[in-house]
Design an enzyme around this catalytic site. Structure first.
Site, mmCIF file in Angstrom:
data_model
loop_
_atom_site.group_PDB
_atom_site.id
_atom_site.type_symbol
_atom_site.label_atom_id
_atom_site.label_comp_id
_atom_site.label_asym_id
_atom_site.label_seq_id
_atom_site.Cartn_x
_atom_site.Cartn_y
_atom_site.Cartn_z
ATOM 1 C CE1 TYR A 21 10.188 70.461 36.109
ATOM 2 C CE2 TYR A 21 10.017 71.614 34.020
ATOM 3 C CZ TYR A 21 10.229 71.632 35.380
ATOM 4 O OH TYR A 21 10.491 72.812 36.022
ATOM 5 C CG ASP A 22 10.202 64.396 28.429
ATOM 6 O OD1 ASP A 22 9.206 65.114 28.697
ATOM 7 O OD2 ASP A 22 10.672 64.286 27.282
ATOM 8 C CE LYS B 75 9.727 73.277 23.785
ATOM 9 N NZ LYS B 75 9.278 74.665 24.026
ATOM 10 C CG ASP C 278 5.085 79.018 27.280
ATOM 11 O OD1 ASP C 278 6.335 78.988 27.249
ATOM 12 O OD2 ASP C 278 4.451 79.328 28.297
ATOM 13 C CG PHE D 236 13.289 67.810 25.766
ATOM 14 C CD1 PHE D 236 12.616 68.981 26.109
ATOM 15 C CD2 PHE D 236 12.814 67.079 24.684
ATOM 16 C CE1 PHE D 236 11.511 69.399 25.399
ATOM 17 C CE2 PHE D 236 11.692 67.487 23.964
ATOM 18 C CZ PHE D 236 11.039 68.653 24.332
#
Length: 179
Positions: free
Chosen positions: A140-141, A11, A61, A138
């Site tokens: 659910y990609d 991220k 989030d 990363f």
């Protein structure tokens, strides 16, 4: 300097590429409240993190909202991924007629001006849940397809250009960079 509160190095790399600002990673395990609303979770985290850091913070989030599962896992996406894994989420969705889904991210910014000083910015991208494909990204990609490719099949620049996080941080950057 902005403190990005996350333990996820991926991220941080995405956000550094998205923002033209000095961003530093700050690992802090803020209390993640249970709420069906990403906005409430991110805002609470930003307030708590600001009290810990004492300077402006951003918290995000995100969730995968699957149409056939009435928005599940939504704000519980990280827990579901860590508990059952993304392949089981795919297996839940596979027999359904509708594989539609949306990724959503809410970025919360807190500078401590007052208790109401949290600003939120939402990004959303529509797509479908598919069998896992791709080696990048990363979370659910590998099972989230947008315009014929999963996020895990896109390079970071391509993903940032269309992703929920990219859209949320783009809105944040427009606001943050205003004089």
């Amino acid at each position: 300097m902005l403190q990005f509160v996350t333990g996820n190095d991926e991220k941080v790399r995405e956000v550094e590429a998205l923002l033209d600002a000095d961003v530093s990673q700050f690992e802090f395990d803020y209390t993640e409240i249970q709420s069906p609303q990403l906005e409430a979770i991110a805002a609470h985290g930003a307030r708590e993190a600001y009290r810990e850091v004492g300077e402006p913070v951003i918290v995000d989030d995100s969730g995968l909202f699957v149409d056939a599962l009435e928005g599940f896992p939504g704000p519980y996406s990280a827990y579901v991924e860590n508990t059952v894994g993304i392949e089981r989420v795919w297996r839940l969705v596979e027999p359904e007629a509708d594989h539609g889904a949306a990724f959503r991210t809410v970025v919360a910014y807190c500078d401590g001006t007052d208790e109401d000083s949290v600003r939120t910015f939402e990004g959303r991208v529509a797509g479908e849940v598919v069998a896992p494909r791709g080696d990048g990204g990363f979370g659910y990609d590998p099972i989230f397809e947008h315009d014929g490719r999963t996020f895990a099949e896109m390079d970071p620049g391509e993903k940032n250009a269309v992703s929920h996080r990219g859209r949320a941080f783009e809105k944040f950057a427009e606001w943050y960079e205003q004089p």
